[in-house]
Design a protein around this motif. Structure first.
Motif, PDB file in Angstrom:
ATOM      1  N   ALA A 341      -0.296 -33.069 -23.380  1.00  0.00           N
ATOM      2  CA  ALA A 341      -0.300 -32.380 -24.677  1.00  0.00           C
ATOM      3  C   ALA A 341       1.073 -32.458 -25.329  1.00  0.00           C
ATOM      4  N   LYS A 342       2.113 -32.259 -24.528  1.00  0.00           N
ATOM      5  CA  LYS A 342       3.479 -32.333 -25.053  1.00  0.00           C
ATOM      6  C   LYS A 342       3.787 -33.738 -25.555  1.00  0.00           C
ATOM      7  N   ARG A 343       3.355 -34.728 -24.805  1.00  0.00           N
ATOM      8  CA  ARG A 343       3.600 -36.123 -25.217  1.00  0.00           C
ATOM      9  C   ARG A 343       2.886 -36.422 -26.531  1.00  0.00           C
ATOM     10  N   ILE A 344       1.633 -35.971 -26.654  1.00  0.00           N
ATOM     11  CA  ILE A 344       0.854 -36.237 -27.865  1.00  0.00           C
ATOM     12  C   ILE A 344       1.488 -35.563 -29.072  1.00  0.00           C
ATOM     13  N   VAL A 345       1.913 -34.309 -28.912  1.00  0.00           N
ATOM     14  CA  VAL A 345       2.482 -33.559 -30.038  1.00  0.00           C
ATOM     15  C   VAL A 345       3.845 -34.109 -30.434  1.00  0.00           C
ATOM     16  N   GLU A 346       4.714 -34.335 -29.462  1.00  0.00           N
ATOM     17  CA  GLU A 346       6.099 -34.680 -29.765  1.00  0.00           C
ATOM     18  C   GLU A 346       6.296 -36.168 -30.044  1.00  0.00           C
ATOM     19  N   GLU A 347       5.702 -37.031 -29.233  1.00  0.00           N
ATOM     20  CA  GLU A 347       5.953 -38.459 -29.390  1.00  0.00           C
ATOM     21  C   GLU A 347       5.035 -39.112 -30.418  1.00  0.00           C
ATOM     22  N   TYR A 348       3.788 -38.630 -30.513  1.00  0.00           N
ATOM     23  CA  TYR A 348       2.824 -39.270 -31.405  1.00  0.00           C
ATOM     24  C   TYR A 348       2.725 -38.577 -32.761  1.00  0.00           C
ATOM     25  N   HIS A 349       3.104 -37.300 -32.826  1.00  0.00           N
ATOM     26  CA  HIS A 349       2.968 -36.568 -34.090  1.00  0.00           C
ATOM     27  C   HIS A 349       4.293 -36.013 -34.604  1.00  0.00           C
ATOM     28  N   GLY A 350       5.399 -36.260 -33.880  1.00  0.00           N
ATOM     29  CA  GLY A 350       6.705 -35.838 -34.351  1.00  0.00           C
ATOM     30  C   GLY A 350       6.877 -34.336 -34.467  1.00  0.00           C
ATOM     31  N   GLY A 351       6.104 -33.573 -33.704  1.00  0.00           N
ATOM     32  CA  GLY A 351       6.205 -32.114 -33.742  1.00  0.00           C
ATOM     33  C   GLY A 351       6.800 -31.569 -32.472  1.00  0.00           C
ATOM     34  N   ARG A 352       6.545 -30.310 -32.209  1.00  0.00           N
ATOM     35  CA  ARG A 352       6.977 -29.719 -30.956  1.00  0.00           C
ATOM     36  C   ARG A 352       5.987 -28.658 -30.519  1.00  0.00           C
ATOM     37  N   ILE A 353       5.885 -28.453 -29.212  1.00  0.00           N
ATOM     38  CA  ILE A 353       4.986 -27.478 -28.630  1.00  0.00           C
ATOM     39  C   ILE A 353       5.767 -26.655 -27.622  1.00  0.00           C
ATOM     40  N   PHE A 354       5.544 -25.361 -27.607  1.00  0.00           N
ATOM     41  CA  PHE A 354       6.290 -24.491 -26.697  1.00  0.00           C
ATOM     42  C   PHE A 354       5.521 -23.195 -26.483  1.00  0.00           C
ATOM     43  N   VAL A 355       5.964 -22.432 -25.486  1.00  0.00           N
ATOM     44  CA  VAL A 355       5.386 -21.120 -25.221  1.00  0.00           C
ATOM     45  C   VAL A 355       6.096 -20.113 -26.117  1.00  0.00           C
ATOM     46  N   LYS A 356       5.381 -19.603 -27.111  1.00  0.00           N
ATOM     47  CA  LYS A 356       5.983 -18.648 -28.038  1.00  0.00           C
ATOM     48  C   LYS A 356       6.119 -17.271 -27.389  1.00  0.00           C
ATOM     49  N   TYR A 357       5.097 -16.878 -26.627  1.00  0.00           N
ATOM     50  CA  TYR A 357       5.096 -15.536 -26.018  1.00  0.00           C
ATOM     51  C   TYR A 357       4.248 -15.569 -24.763  1.00  0.00           C
ATOM     52  N   SER A 358       4.683 -14.885 -23.744  1.00  0.00           N
ATOM     53  CA  SER A 358       3.867 -14.713 -22.546  1.00  0.00           C
ATOM     54  C   SER A 358       4.348 -13.496 -21.783  1.00  0.00           C
ATOM     55  N   GLU A 359       3.395 -12.687 -21.374  1.00  0.00           N
ATOM     56  CA  GLU A 359       3.716 -11.492 -20.592  1.00  0.00           C
ATOM     57  C   GLU A 359       2.637 -11.305 -19.543  1.00  0.00           C
ATOM     58  N   LEU A 360       3.057 -11.058 -18.327  1.00  0.00           N
ATOM     59  CA  LEU A 360       2.105 -10.910 -17.225  1.00  0.00           C
ATOM     60  C   LEU A 360       1.124  -9.781 -17.520  1.00  0.00           C
ATOM     61  N   GLY A 361      -0.159 -10.089 -17.362  1.00  0.00           N
ATOM     62  CA  GLY A 361      -1.190  -9.093 -17.562  1.00  0.00           C
ATOM     63  C   GLY A 361      -1.597  -8.890 -19.010  1.00  0.00           C
ATOM     64  N   LYS A 362      -0.889  -9.526 -19.970  1.00  0.00           N
ATOM     65  CA  LYS A 362      -1.205  -9.322 -21.382  1.00  0.00           C
ATOM     66  C   LYS A 362      -1.644 -10.594 -22.096  1.00  0.00           C
ATOM     67  N   GLY A 363      -1.133 -11.739 -21.677  1.00  0.00           N
ATOM     68  CA  GLY A 363      -1.577 -12.979 -22.293  1.00  0.00           C
ATOM     69  C   GLY A 363      -0.450 -13.912 -22.687  1.00  0.00           C
ATOM     70  N   THR A 364      -0.841 -15.009 -23.320  1.00  0.00           N
ATOM     71  CA  THR A 364       0.098 -16.083 -23.663  1.00  0.00           C
ATOM     72  C   THR A 364      -0.237 -16.645 -25.035  1.00  0.00           C
ATOM     73  N   THR A 365       0.807 -17.047 -25.749  1.00  0.00           N
ATOM     74  CA  THR A 365       0.633 -17.745 -27.026  1.00  0.00           C
ATOM     75  C   THR A 365       1.376 -19.068 -26.978  1.00  0.00           C
ATOM     76  N   PHE A 366       0.640 -20.163 -27.129  1.00  0.00           N
ATOM     77  CA  PHE A 366       1.250 -21.487 -27.277  1.00  0.00           C
ATOM     78  C   PHE A 366       1.346 -21.787 -28.768  1.00  0.00           C
TER      79      PHE A 366
END
Length: 373
Positions: A341-366
């Motif tokens: 996914a990182k390769r597709i976003v960054e190398e093929y689409h010139g963007g970036r992907i990262f974990v914006k927020y994550s907390e144990l027991g509450k969830g994650t936002t990519f």
């Protein structure tokens, strides 16, 4: 794993070797500087005695040796001042500022001319001594640059080798899928002729189409895929429709889309793969129960896509590793989904992907950020 261990060993050896070189250089330079300082101090003592001889000489004094000593100093900066602090002579100094600076310093040799009158011989380190004092730090910088370049080269080599492995694996997977897919397509045609009204045939046809899409995605890894202006809402809806058919009814996928559609320059097939990977990871993190929120919007000069779940979250120490090939917290899996996914976003689409927020027991936002088309 062996390659990673080898890289780590080489990095450790480079660091240890650089530390040894720098330490040895500092020690040797320290002794050289100390010996040279001692020698220059002795030379200045002799020079001061020669100055005393000249200053107290009478008509019967032989000044040949004293003058040779005075003229022989071509390296050490010297300022001679009288008892009132006035500069009466100087050698090896071209700048008046340096003359003033040397005449004011406390490192001097006092020559008593009589009971009252005297002169002070003020001197500074020679250019050679100053260069020798600076040399270890220059060498330290050179060694540091060498180590950084060497480590960067090793990491680049490692990444290039990994890329070759992933690309080769992807293309081989696409190649291996080609034959059974072709065979399945032929069998479907046979079944359509013999059982044209069978209700299962359309579903089987959809699965074969899905396999063709998967093979197409794998075949594009390592090449330069074609991108075109695409409706982001259409891409997201296509992923949601696919996930709804293949996930539990206990998982709800929420559309948080803007009123106006957003057009992005994408390779739709590969970008759908990215969103699918994020959604599948979210389903696994929630244990098959929970909600996934898909959101996108245009913010100034960029397009933002977010996938949020209310699952178990990611440990802080693992956040920086989730996109590394082979990293996984699951008991099964290769840990390639997010790295692809990182390769597709960054190398093929010139963007970036990262974990914006994550907390144990509450969830994650990519979060994915793309350039505005």
């Amino acid at each position: 794993m062996q390659w990673t261990d080898r890289i780590r060993q080489v990095k450790i050896l480079l660091v240890v070797a650089s530390i040894i070189i720098v330490a040895a250089s500092l020690i040797v330079s320290h002794y050289l500087v100390r010996d040279l300082e001692r020698q220059e101090h002795q030379n200045m003592s002799v020079w001061a005695e020669a100055m005393r001889t000249v200053s107290t000489a009478n008509e019967n004094t032989d000044l040949n040796l004293a003058l040779k000593v005075l003229e022989g100093n071509n390296t050490i900066p010297v300022v001679v001042r009288d008892s009132e602090g006035n500069v009466i002579d100087q050698r090896n100094i071209l700048d008046s500022v340096n003359i003033e600076s040397i005449s004011r310093q406390n490192d001097f040799i006092r020559i008593q001319l009589d009971s009252v009158d005297y002169i002070d011989v003020c001197y500074d380190d020679s250019i050679m001594l100053k260069r020798l004092e600076v040399y270890p730090y220059v060498q330290l910088g050179v060694v540091l640059i060498f180590v950084i370049v060497a480590i960067f080269a090793l990491l680049t080599s490692k990444k290039a080798e990994q890329n070759k492995v992933w690309v080769g694996l992807s293309k081989e997977t696409a190649h291996q899928l080609g034959t059974p897919i072709s065979s399945l397509m032929a069998w479907i045609e046979v079944l359509k002729e013999n059982y044209p009204k069978d209700e299962l045939l359309p579903e089987m046809d959809k699965d074969i189409t899905r396999l063709q899409l998967i093979a197409e995605r794998f075949s594009k890894i390592g090449s330069v895929p074609e991108s075109k202006e695409t409706s982001l809402q259409s891409v997201m809806n296509h992923v949601i429709d696919y996930m709804d058919r293949r996930t539990s009814s206990k998982v709800s996928i929420v559309r948080d889309f803007p009123d106006e559609d957003v057009i992005a320059c994408l390779n739709a097939s590969l970008f759908e793969w990215v969103i699918e990977n994020l959604c599948k990871n979210a389903v696994d993190a929630m244990g098959g129960t929970g909600s996934i929120v898909l959101h996108f919007e245009k913010i100034m000069d960029k397009i933002v896509i977010e996938v949020t779940d209310n699952g178990k979250g990611i440990r802080k120490k693992d956040v920086g590793n989730v996109f590394k090939p082979g990293f996984t917290t699951k008991s099964r899996g290769w840990g390639l989904g997010l790295s692809l996914a990182k390769r597709i976003v960054e190398e093929y689409h010139g963007g970036r992907i990262f974990v914006k927020y994550s907390e144990l027991g509450k969830g994650t936002t990519f979060r994915i950020e793309l350039k505005n088309a």
